[in-house]
Design a protein around this motif. Sequence first.
Motif, PDB file in Angstrom:
ATOM      1  N   PHE A  80       0.822  -1.209   0.000  1.00 14.57           N
ATOM      2  CA  PHE A  80       0.000   0.000   0.000  1.00 14.57           C
ATOM      3  C   PHE A  80       0.857   1.260   0.000  1.00 14.57           C
ATOM      4  O   PHE A  80       0.456   2.296  -0.548  1.00 14.57           O
ATOM      5  CB  PHE A  80      -0.964  -0.017   1.190  1.00 14.57           C
ATOM      6  CG  PHE A  80      -2.116  -0.956   0.983  1.00 14.57           C
ATOM      7  CD1 PHE A  80      -3.288  -0.509   0.392  1.00 14.57           C
ATOM      8  CD2 PHE A  80      -2.010  -2.284   1.335  1.00 14.57           C
ATOM      9  CE1 PHE A  80      -4.354  -1.375   0.168  1.00 14.57           C
ATOM     10  CE2 PHE A  80      -3.064  -3.162   1.119  1.00 14.57           C
ATOM     11  CZ  PHE A  80      -4.240  -2.708   0.537  1.00 14.57           C
ATOM     12  N   ALA A  81       2.040   1.188   0.596  1.00 18.83           N
ATOM     13  CA  ALA A  81       2.951   2.331   0.551  1.00 18.83           C
ATOM     14  C   ALA A  81       3.423   2.583  -0.879  1.00 18.83           C
ATOM     15  O   ALA A  81       3.498   3.739  -1.324  1.00 18.83           O
ATOM     16  CB  ALA A  81       4.143   2.081   1.467  1.00 18.83           C
ATOM     17  N   GLY A  84       0.854   4.246  -2.671  1.00 18.46           N
ATOM     18  CA  GLY A  84       0.868   5.659  -2.318  1.00 18.46           C
ATOM     19  C   GLY A  84       1.895   6.435  -3.123  1.00 18.46           C
ATOM     20  O   GLY A  84       1.646   7.565  -3.554  1.00 18.46           O
ATOM     21  N   VAL A  85       3.067   5.831  -3.351  1.00 20.36           N
ATOM     22  CA  VAL A  85       4.100   6.470  -4.188  1.00 20.36           C
ATOM     23  C   VAL A  85       3.581   6.666  -5.607  1.00 20.36           C
ATOM     24  O   VAL A  85       3.759   7.734  -6.210  1.00 20.36           O
ATOM     25  CB  VAL A  85       5.386   5.620  -4.207  1.00 20.36           C
ATOM     26  CG1 VAL A  85       6.403   6.200  -5.195  1.00 20.36           C
ATOM     27  CG2 VAL A  85       6.006   5.542  -2.816  1.00 20.36           C
ATOM     28  N   MET A  86       2.932   5.635  -6.143  1.00 15.92           N
ATOM     29  CA  MET A  86       2.401   5.718  -7.509  1.00 15.92           C
ATOM     30  C   MET A  86       1.329   6.799  -7.613  1.00 15.92           C
ATOM     31  O   MET A  86       1.297   7.567  -8.580  1.00 15.92           O
ATOM     32  CB  MET A  86       1.836   4.354  -7.917  1.00 15.92           C
ATOM     33  CG  MET A  86       2.888   3.260  -8.028  1.00 15.92           C
ATOM     34  SD  MET A  86       2.162   1.603  -8.197  1.00 15.92           S
ATOM     35  CE  MET A  86       1.230   1.799  -9.706  1.00 15.92           C
ATOM     36  N   TYR A 130      -4.032  -0.136   6.212  1.00 12.85           N
ATOM     37  CA  TYR A 130      -3.781   0.047   4.779  1.00 12.85           C
ATOM     38  C   TYR A 130      -3.747   1.527   4.426  1.00 12.85           C
ATOM     39  O   TYR A 130      -2.885   1.983   3.652  1.00 12.85           O
ATOM     40  CB  TYR A 130      -4.872  -0.649   3.954  1.00 12.85           C
ATOM     41  CG  TYR A 130      -4.882  -2.153   4.050  1.00 12.85           C
ATOM     42  CD1 TYR A 130      -3.747  -2.865   4.451  1.00 12.85           C
ATOM     43  CD2 TYR A 130      -6.032  -2.882   3.732  1.00 12.85           C
ATOM     44  CE1 TYR A 130      -3.765  -4.252   4.533  1.00 12.85           C
ATOM     45  CE2 TYR A 130      -6.053  -4.273   3.818  1.00 12.85           C
ATOM     46  CZ  TYR A 130      -4.917  -4.945   4.220  1.00 12.85           C
ATOM     47  OH  TYR A 130      -4.935  -6.311   4.298  1.00 12.85           O
ATOM     48  N   ALA A 131      -4.710   2.289   4.987  1.00 14.17           N
ATOM     49  CA  ALA A 131      -4.798   3.722   4.682  1.00 14.17           C
ATOM     50  C   ALA A 131      -3.566   4.471   5.182  1.00 14.17           C
ATOM     51  O   ALA A 131      -3.030   5.346   4.489  1.00 14.17           O
ATOM     52  CB  ALA A 131      -6.069   4.307   5.296  1.00 14.17           C
ATOM     53  N   LEU A 132      -3.096   4.133   6.391  1.00 18.84           N
ATOM     54  CA  LEU A 132      -1.913   4.803   6.944  1.00 18.84           C
ATOM     55  C   LEU A 132      -0.679   4.518   6.102  1.00 18.84           C
ATOM     56  O   LEU A 132       0.140   5.414   5.850  1.00 18.84           O
ATOM     57  CB  LEU A 132      -1.682   4.352   8.390  1.00 18.84           C
ATOM     58  CG  LEU A 132      -2.642   4.931   9.436  1.00 18.84           C
ATOM     59  CD1 LEU A 132      -2.434   4.258  10.785  1.00 18.84           C
ATOM     60  CD2 LEU A 132      -2.466   6.439   9.572  1.00 18.84           C
ATOM     61  N   ASN A 133      -0.525   3.287   5.649  1.00 17.58           N
ATOM     62  CA  ASN A 133       0.645   2.951   4.848  1.00 17.58           C
ATOM     63  C   ASN A 133       0.582   3.586   3.457  1.00 17.58           C
ATOM     64  O   ASN A 133       1.604   4.018   2.922  1.00 17.58           O
ATOM     65  CB  ASN A 133       0.772   1.431   4.738  1.00 17.58           C
ATOM     66  CG  ASN A 133       1.154   0.793   6.063  1.00 17.58           C
ATOM     67  OD1 ASN A 133       2.044   1.264   6.752  1.00 17.58           O
ATOM     68  ND2 ASN A 133       0.467  -0.270   6.449  1.00 17.58           N
ATOM     69  N   LEU A 134      -0.621   3.660   2.905  1.00 15.33           N
ATOM     70  CA  LEU A 134      -0.770   4.365   1.629  1.00 15.33           C
ATOM     71  C   LEU A 134      -0.417   5.836   1.795  1.00 15.33           C
ATOM     72  O   LEU A 134       0.292   6.417   0.962  1.00 15.33           O
ATOM     73  CB  LEU A 134      -2.203   4.195   1.117  1.00 15.33           C
ATOM     74  CG  LEU A 134      -2.468   4.688  -0.321  1.00 15.33           C
ATOM     75  CD1 LEU A 134      -3.572   3.837  -0.969  1.00 15.33           C
ATOM     76  CD2 LEU A 134      -2.885   6.153  -0.360  1.00 15.33           C
ATOM     77  N   LEU A 135      -0.903   6.440   2.885  1.00 20.92           N
ATOM     78  CA  LEU A 135      -0.603   7.852   3.155  1.00 20.92           C
ATOM     79  C   LEU A 135       0.895   8.057   3.387  1.00 20.92           C
ATOM     80  O   LEU A 135       1.454   9.084   2.984  1.00 20.92           O
ATOM     81  CB  LEU A 135      -1.393   8.327   4.369  1.00 20.92           C
ATOM     82  CG  LEU A 135      -1.209   9.793   4.784  1.00 20.92           C
ATOM     83  CD1 LEU A 135      -1.583  10.736   3.653  1.00 20.92           C
ATOM     84  CD2 LEU A 135      -2.031  10.102   6.036  1.00 20.92           C
ATOM     85  N   LEU A 175      10.886   2.366   0.072  1.00 26.36           N
ATOM     86  CA  LEU A 175      10.147   3.503  -0.483  1.00 26.36           C
ATOM     87  C   LEU A 175      11.065   4.474  -1.216  1.00 26.36           C
ATOM     88  O   LEU A 175      10.743   4.959  -2.300  1.00 26.36           O
ATOM     89  CB  LEU A 175       9.420   4.252   0.635  1.00 26.36           C
ATOM     90  CG  LEU A 175       8.061   3.737   1.096  1.00 26.36           C
ATOM     91  CD1 LEU A 175       7.400   4.770   1.996  1.00 26.36           C
ATOM     92  CD2 LEU A 175       7.160   3.407  -0.068  1.00 26.36           C
ATOM     93  N   ASN A 176      12.202   4.785  -0.603  1.00 27.78           N
ATOM     94  CA  ASN A 176      13.079   5.793  -1.204  1.00 27.78           C
ATOM     95  C   ASN A 176      13.646   5.341  -2.541  1.00 27.78           C
ATOM     96  O   ASN A 176      13.791   6.149  -3.465  1.00 27.78           O
ATOM     97  CB  ASN A 176      14.200   6.156  -0.230  1.00 27.78           C
ATOM     98  CG  ASN A 176      13.718   7.039   0.902  1.00 27.78           C
ATOM     99  OD1 ASN A 176      12.805   7.833   0.738  1.00 27.78           O
ATOM    100  ND2 ASN A 176      14.315   6.892   2.080  1.00 27.78           N
TER     101      ASN A 176
END
Length: 246
Positions: A80-81, A84-86, A130-135, A175-176
């Motif tokens: 989900f992170a 979020g990047v995408m 899921y929402a927190l990791n997407l954010l 992520l980075n």
Amino acid sequence: MITDIWFYLAAIPAVFFYGMGKGGVGGILGMLSVPLMAMSISPVQAAAILLPLLCGMDLMALFYHRKNCNYTELKIMMPFAVLGVMTASYFMGSLPTHIVELMIGGLALTFLGKKLLLKQSSSPNRIKGYALNLLSGFSSTIAHAGGPPASMYLLPKKLPKEQLIGTSVVFFAGLNFVKLVPYSYMGQLDRQNLMTSLVLIPIAFLGVRTGVWLVNIISQELIYKISYSVLFITAIKMLYSGIASL
């Protein structure tokens, strides 16, 4: 590369303290890296210069902390992170940073207020997680500000300090490196920015090594107190910056 002395007067401490955070010691000064560097260059350029340094610091932090990662949690967080990047890549350059700051600052204060009132912080349910990791992925891409949502997900898990730090290190390293794609596409990783990043690498590595040294002598209770304190100060800072930019 950038030759302005005023830029380096801000960038050197900003990168050092960001490195300490990567080493495992949470620090509000790390969250101030982009604003500090943006006093002499644009915020987008500041974030672009910082990104290769973050990747370098991540590689060094992985050497020390990867073995302590809770990979069960990481498997939940990472998909989900990355989504979020995408999503952020689509909005990058058009979504004002202060909107992201207001959103994250408000969420973080709500989370901390709930913990204070209930005397505990319950682990988020699956959908909220899921929402927190997407954010986290979204805000990390827009403003290198993915720490608060990730903290809101991980801190209530009450992981041992080694797992808390190790999971955060591996999560943000992933992520980075993913974020290199949209930043490259935007043309922000040009010769000038990359050469400036290269000059700052020794400062970044010194910061990471200092953070690793400190975290080995700090108790688990203090690590959690620092983490919650950093989350609070970061939330206030982001709300202030967001409101000031309205």
